[in-house]
Design a protein around this motif. Structure first.
Motif, PDB file in Angstrom:
ATOM      1  N   GLY A   5     -26.879 -72.502  62.645  1.00  0.00           N
ATOM      2  CA  GLY A   5     -26.294 -73.674  63.302  1.00  0.00           C
ATOM      3  C   GLY A   5     -25.994 -74.787  62.320  1.00  0.00           C
ATOM      4  O   GLY A   5     -24.974 -75.459  62.413  1.00  0.00           O
ATOM      5  N   TYR A   6     -26.887 -74.978  61.339  1.00  0.00           N
ATOM      6  CA  TYR A   6     -26.661 -76.006  60.323  1.00  0.00           C
ATOM      7  C   TYR A   6     -25.439 -75.674  59.476  1.00  0.00           C
ATOM      8  O   TYR A   6     -24.569 -76.509  59.265  1.00  0.00           O
ATOM      9  CB  TYR A   6     -27.902 -76.161  59.433  1.00  0.00           C
ATOM     10  N   PHE A   7     -25.372 -74.437  58.974  1.00  0.00           N
ATOM     11  CA  PHE A   7     -24.228 -74.048  58.143  1.00  0.00           C
ATOM     12  C   PHE A   7     -22.926 -74.078  58.937  1.00  0.00           C
ATOM     13  O   PHE A   7     -21.895 -74.506  58.430  1.00  0.00           O
ATOM     14  CB  PHE A   7     -24.446 -72.667  57.515  1.00  0.00           C
ATOM     15  N   PHE A   8     -22.972 -73.623  60.170  1.00  0.00           N
ATOM     16  CA  PHE A   8     -21.774 -73.651  61.003  1.00  0.00           C
ATOM     17  C   PHE A   8     -21.313 -75.085  61.235  1.00  0.00           C
ATOM     18  O   PHE A   8     -20.126 -75.391  61.130  1.00  0.00           O
ATOM     19  CB  PHE A   8     -22.036 -72.944  62.336  1.00  0.00           C
TER      20      PHE A   8
ATOM     21  N   GLU B  89     -24.389 -71.786  69.152  1.00  0.00           N
ATOM     22  CA  GLU B  89     -25.622 -71.984  69.896  1.00  0.00           C
ATOM     23  C   GLU B  89     -26.176 -73.401  69.765  1.00  0.00           C
ATOM     24  O   GLU B  89     -27.292 -73.664  70.170  1.00  0.00           O
ATOM     25  CB  GLU B  89     -26.675 -70.979  69.418  1.00  0.00           C
ATOM     26  N   VAL B  90     -25.413 -74.292  69.176  1.00  0.00           N
ATOM     27  CA  VAL B  90     -25.839 -75.683  69.048  1.00  0.00           C
ATOM     28  C   VAL B  90     -25.724 -76.343  70.413  1.00  0.00           C
ATOM     29  O   VAL B  90     -24.764 -76.117  71.147  1.00  0.00           O
ATOM     30  CB  VAL B  90     -24.970 -76.420  68.005  1.00  0.00           C
ATOM     31  N   ARG B  91     -26.731 -77.164  70.755  1.00  0.00           N
ATOM     32  CA  ARG B  91     -26.716 -77.847  72.040  1.00  0.00           C
ATOM     33  C   ARG B  91     -26.693 -79.352  71.818  1.00  0.00           C
ATOM     34  O   ARG B  91     -27.486 -79.890  71.054  1.00  0.00           O
ATOM     35  CB  ARG B  91     -27.941 -77.480  72.859  1.00  0.00           C
ATOM     36  N   VAL B  92     -25.751 -80.018  72.487  1.00  0.00           N
ATOM     37  CA  VAL B  92     -25.669 -81.478  72.478  1.00  0.00           C
ATOM     38  C   VAL B  92     -25.893 -81.912  73.922  1.00  0.00           C
ATOM     39  O   VAL B  92     -25.131 -81.538  74.811  1.00  0.00           O
ATOM     40  CB  VAL B  92     -24.309 -81.961  71.943  1.00  0.00           C
TER      41      VAL B  92
ATOM     42  N   LEU C  20     -17.235 -79.637  69.819  1.00  0.00           N
ATOM     43  CA  LEU C  20     -16.603 -78.386  69.403  1.00  0.00           C
ATOM     44  C   LEU C  20     -17.638 -77.418  68.842  1.00  0.00           C
ATOM     45  O   LEU C  20     -17.626 -76.221  69.158  1.00  0.00           O
ATOM     46  CB  LEU C  20     -15.517 -78.668  68.359  1.00  0.00           C
ATOM     47  N   ILE C  21     -18.558 -77.931  68.053  1.00  0.00           N
ATOM     48  CA  ILE C  21     -19.632 -77.094  67.508  1.00  0.00           C
ATOM     49  C   ILE C  21     -20.491 -76.527  68.641  1.00  0.00           C
ATOM     50  O   ILE C  21     -20.848 -75.350  68.638  1.00  0.00           O
ATOM     51  CB  ILE C  21     -20.485 -77.906  66.509  1.00  0.00           C
ATOM     52  N   ALA C  22     -20.813 -77.367  69.611  1.00  0.00           N
ATOM     53  CA  ALA C  22     -21.632 -76.907  70.745  1.00  0.00           C
ATOM     54  C   ALA C  22     -20.894 -75.851  71.560  1.00  0.00           C
ATOM     55  O   ALA C  22     -21.505 -74.928  72.093  1.00  0.00           O
ATOM     56  CB  ALA C  22     -22.011 -78.096  71.622  1.00  0.00           C
ATOM     57  N   TRP C  23     -19.591 -75.983  71.663  1.00  0.00           N
ATOM     58  CA  TRP C  23     -18.804 -75.036  72.438  1.00  0.00           C
ATOM     59  C   TRP C  23     -18.681 -73.687  71.727  1.00  0.00           C
ATOM     60  O   TRP C  23     -18.695 -72.637  72.361  1.00  0.00           O
ATOM     61  CB  TRP C  23     -17.422 -75.632  72.690  1.00  0.00           C
TER      62      TRP C  23
ATOM     63  N   THR D  97     -31.752 -70.623  70.797  1.00  0.00           N
ATOM     64  CA  THR D  97     -32.301 -69.295  71.063  1.00  0.00           C
ATOM     65  C   THR D  97     -33.723 -69.157  70.540  1.00  0.00           C
ATOM     66  O   THR D  97     -34.365 -68.156  70.792  1.00  0.00           O
ATOM     67  CB  THR D  97     -31.416 -68.203  70.423  1.00  0.00           C
ATOM     68  N   GLY D  98     -34.207 -70.140  69.781  1.00  0.00           N
ATOM     69  CA  GLY D  98     -35.564 -70.100  69.276  1.00  0.00           C
ATOM     70  C   GLY D  98     -35.704 -69.438  67.922  1.00  0.00           C
ATOM     71  O   GLY D  98     -36.788 -69.360  67.376  1.00  0.00           O
ATOM     72  N   GLU D  99     -34.610 -68.961  67.361  1.00  0.00           N
ATOM     73  CA  GLU D  99     -34.659 -68.344  66.037  1.00  0.00           C
ATOM     74  C   GLU D  99     -34.407 -69.421  64.984  1.00  0.00           C
ATOM     75  O   GLU D  99     -34.579 -70.596  65.235  1.00  0.00           O
ATOM     76  CB  GLU D  99     -33.619 -67.227  65.956  1.00  0.00           C
TER      77      GLU D  99
END
Length: 136
Positions: A36-39, A87-90, A81-84, A29-31
């Motif tokens: 995302g790292y903590f998640f 907002e993490v994109r693989v 699973l994280i990407a799903w 998202t650009g923020e």
């Protein structure tokens, strides 16, 4: 230090290093990518704790490559699973596999290098020799 704590300490740099790969984006998202790292860290820590696939020492023979394959499959699926869930994109399965290599390598390094808190030094045959002078 317990093995699980050493593995979780290895996850900290593992997730951060894997996030620097061009095919893994922690926040599209650009923020701030901090969420995302903590998640990603929390999900990796939870799944790695539930499904232990890290050998306690590097002298485990045939078990070592078996745990390596299981760990890589597990970590590749965790990236998806994280990407799903966030907002993490693989970008592809190859980037997920590359991230899995980085995360798994950091976990194994932490478990094998950080002190365990047990007295004794492991030997290749699986026994332990006491550190320091003997009390007898």
């Amino acid at each position: 230090m317990k093995d699980i704590r050493r593995q979780q300490l290895g996850l900290l740099p593992g997730v951060a290093l894997a996030a620097t790969l061009p095919g893994i984006t922690l926040d599209e998202t650009g923020e701030s990518p901090l969420f995302g790292y903590f998640f990603a860290y929390i999900l990796f820590a939870g799944i790695s704790t539930a499904l232990w696939a890290t050998p306690k020492d590097p002298y485990q023979g045939l078990l070592l490559p078996i745990l390596a394959v299981i760990g890589l499959i597990q970590d590749t699926l965790v990236w998806y699973l994280i990407a799903w869930l966030s907002e993490v994109r693989v970008d592809s399965v190859w980037w997920a596999l590359a991230g899995a290599f980085v995360v798994r390598g950091c976990c194994w390094a932490a478990v094998w290098i950080l002190p365990s808190g047990t007295s004794g030094t492991p030997t290749p045959d699986g026994t332990s020799t006491p550190d320091g002078p003997s009390e007898t």
